[in-house]
Write an enzyme that holds these catalytic residues in place. Structure first.
Site, mmCIF file in Angstrom:
data_model
loop_
_atom_site.group_PDB
_atom_site.id
_atom_site.type_symbol
_atom_site.label_atom_id
_atom_site.label_comp_id
_atom_site.label_asym_id
_atom_site.label_seq_id
_atom_site.Cartn_x
_atom_site.Cartn_y
_atom_site.Cartn_z
ATOM 1 N N HIS A 1 -4.996 -5.973 -3.266
ATOM 2 C CA HIS A 1 -5.280 -6.734 -2.036
ATOM 3 C C HIS A 1 -6.510 -7.612 -2.230
ATOM 4 C CE1 HIS A 1 -2.155 -4.574 -0.094
ATOM 5 N NE2 HIS A 1 -2.790 -3.426 -0.009
ATOM 6 N N LEU B 1 -5.670 -29.507 7.139
ATOM 7 C CA LEU B 1 -4.678 -28.423 7.029
ATOM 8 C C LEU B 1 -4.908 -27.357 8.094
ATOM 9 C CD1 LEU B 1 -2.498 -26.897 5.184
ATOM 10 C CD2 LEU B 1 -4.479 -25.712 4.223
ATOM 11 N N ASP C 1 3.605 -11.008 -0.873
ATOM 12 C CA ASP C 1 3.982 -9.622 -1.184
ATOM 13 C C ASP C 1 3.744 -9.311 -2.665
ATOM 14 O OD1 ASP C 1 4.920 -7.113 -0.506
ATOM 15 O OD2 ASP C 1 7.018 -7.621 -0.890
HETATM 16 C C1 IPE Z 1 5.735 -8.007 4.248
HETATM 17 O O1 IPE Z 1 5.512 -7.203 3.153
HETATM 18 C C2 IPE Z 1 4.497 -8.082 5.086
HETATM 19 C C3 IPE Z 1 3.400 -8.850 4.531
HETATM 20 C C4 IPE Z 1 3.412 -9.509 3.407
HETATM 21 C C5 IPE Z 1 2.204 -8.875 5.343
HETATM 22 P P1 IPE Z 1 5.872 -5.654 3.166
HETATM 23 O O2 IPE Z 1 5.472 -5.097 1.848
HETATM 24 O O3 IPE Z 1 5.292 -5.000 4.361
HETATM 25 O O4 IPE Z 1 7.457 -5.670 3.332
HETATM 26 P P2 IPE Z 1 8.540 -4.560 3.026
HETATM 27 O O5 IPE Z 1 8.057 -3.270 3.621
HETATM 28 O O6 IPE Z 1 8.674 -4.455 1.544
HETATM 29 O O7 IPE Z 1 9.790 -5.087 3.653
HETATM 30 C C1 IPE Z 2 1.450 -7.452 0.394
HETATM 31 O O1 IPE Z 2 1.433 -6.615 -0.703
HETATM 32 C C2 IPE Z 2 0.264 -7.269 1.301
HETATM 33 C C3 IPE Z 2 0.589 -6.604 2.576
HETATM 34 C C4 IPE Z 2 1.766 -6.241 2.974
HETATM 35 C C5 IPE Z 2 -0.516 -6.337 3.462
HETATM 36 P P1 IPE Z 2 1.953 -5.122 -0.622
HETATM 37 O O2 IPE Z 2 0.827 -4.240 -0.242
HETATM 38 O O3 IPE Z 2 3.152 -4.998 0.240
HETATM 39 O O4 IPE Z 2 2.333 -4.862 -2.132
HETATM 40 P P2 IPE Z 2 3.622 -4.116 -2.681
HETATM 41 O O5 IPE Z 2 4.803 -4.784 -2.066
HETATM 42 O O6 IPE Z 2 3.491 -2.690 -2.283
HETATM 43 O O7 IPE Z 2 3.554 -4.322 -4.147
HETATM 44 MG MG MG Z 3 5.145 -5.114 -0.074
#
Ligand code: IPE
Ligand code: IPE
Ligand code: MG
Length: 257
Positions: free
Chosen positions: A53, A147, A36
Site C-alpha cells: 500500500h 486535472l 488493485d
Molecule cells: C477493489 O479491490 C477496491 C479497491 C481497489 C479500492 P479489491 O481488492 O477490494 O477487490 P476484490 O475484493 O478483489 O474484488
Molecule cells: C488494492 O490492493 C488496494 C485496496 C483495495 C485498498 P489490494 O490490497 O486489494 O491488493 P491485493 O489485491 O490483495 O493484491
Molecule cells: Mg485486491
C-alpha cells in the site's frame, strides 16, 4: 549484472520518452482506475501487505502527473471500497493513514500543477484524521482549474444507487417529484458526483477481471482496460498505453460505426 543494469536503464529511459503517438483530439476526458494488487505485489517480495500500500502511493502520484501531462481532465482513483472494511483492523488502520501521508508529501506539488482534489464516498464513517486531511486538500485546491483528482474513498456503487433510490422515494412521497420526473438524467445527477462526466476509460491493475462494486451506473459505456501488473508497478507508460488502446477502439453505444 549487465542485464540488470540494462533493464534498469531501459525502464528509466522509457519513463522519459515523450507520450507515444497519442492523438490530441481523442483524449479520454475521464479515466477511472481500480488500483488493485498492492498486497500481492508485497507478498511476492516476502514483504507485509502494508508495504504494498505504501509503495502504491507513489503510483498514485505517477498516475496523476501522467494524466495531467496527457491532458485527461478527470482522474478517479478507487482507494477504499465499502467492502474493504472486512479486512483486518491493522490493514484498515494503515490504509486510513495513507491519504494524509500522501497529501503531506504531494499536496504542494499538486497545487503547483493546478490539480483539484475531490472525493466521492461516505465521509461519515472515515476516521476524523482521514477526513480532515481530505477536507483540507479539497479546500486548498477548490479554485484550481487543472486535472480533477477524485478519490473514491469508502465508496460502493450499490450503496450509491440505493441512496439515490431513497432520495427518489422521498421526493415521490412528498410530491416534489412525479414518476415521470425520474429519468436517466435525474438518476445520474443524484449519484454522488454530479459534476463528473461518466468515465470514458476504466483501468484495473492486478489481473482481476471484475468491477468490485465500482461506478456500476457510470461505467455503462466506458471502455475497459485491464493489466496483470500490480498497482505499485503502474506508471506513465501504462497510462499512455491504455489511452493509446482507447484511441484504437470504436465506441458505438449500441449504434453502428
Ligand atoms: C477493489 O479491490 C477496491 C479497491 C481497489 C479500492 P479489491 O481488492 O477490494 O477487490 P476484490 O475484493 O478483489 O474484488
Ligand atoms: C488494492 O490492493 C488496494 C485496496 C483495495 C485498498 P489490494 O490490497 O486489494 O491488493 P491485493 O489485491 O490483495 O493484491
Ligand atoms: Mg485486491
Amino acid at each position: 549484472m549487465i542485464n540488470i543494469i540494462q533493464s534498469w536503464w531501459n525502464k528509466n529511459k522509457a519513463q522519459k520518452l515523450p507520450v507515444p503517438t497519442l492523438s490530441k483530439d481523442n483524449i479520454p476526458r475521464h479515466v477511472a482506475i481500480i488500483m488493485d494488487g498492492n498486497g500481492r505485489w508485497a507478498n511476492r517480495r516476502g514483504l507485509p501487505r502494508i508495504v504494498g500500500h505504501q509503495t502504491g502511493m507513489k503510483a498514485v502520484k505517477r498516475a496523476a502527473l501522467a494524466a495531467d501531462e496527457i491532458g485527461i481532465e478527470y482522474l478517479t482513483m478507487y482507494a477504499f471500497s465499502t467492502e474493504n472494511w472486512k479486512r483486518p483492523k491493522d490493514e484498515v488502520d494503515f490504509l486510513m493513514r495513507l491519504p494524509e501521508e500522501f497529501l503531506a508529501m504531494e499536496l504542494e506539488e499538486l497545487i503547483e500543477k493546478n490539480v483539484r482534489i475531490q472525493m466521492m464516498g461516505h465521509p461519515e464513517e472515515l476516521p476524523s484524521h482521514t477526513i480532515a486531511a481530505m477536507e483540507e486538500a479539497m479546500r486548498r485546491t477548490e479554485n484550481n482549474t487543472g486535472l480533477v483528482l477524485n478519490f473514491a474513498l469508502n465508496y460502493g456503487s450499490r450503496r450509491e444507487i440505493k441512496e439515490t433510490f431513497k432520495e427518489a422515494a422521498e421526493a415521490l412521497a412528498s410530491g416534489a417529484l412525479t414518476p415521470a420526473d425520474i429519468t436517466e438524467e435525474w438518476i445520474g445527477e443524484h449519484l454522488y458526483h454530479t459534476a463528473l462526466p461518466d468515465p470514458d476509460l476504466l483501468i484495473r491493475t492486478g489481473g482481476e477481471l471484475r468491477l468490485s462494486n465500482f461506478m456500476l451506473w457510470q461505467l455503462a459505456y466506458s471502455e475497459l482496460w485491464f493489466t496483470d501488473l500490480y498497482w505499485p508497478e503502474f506508471g506513465r507508460d501504462q497510462l499512455a498505453q491504455a489511452v493509446a488502446e482507447y484511441q484504437r477502439r470504436t465506441r458505438r453505444y449500441g449504434g453502428l460505426s
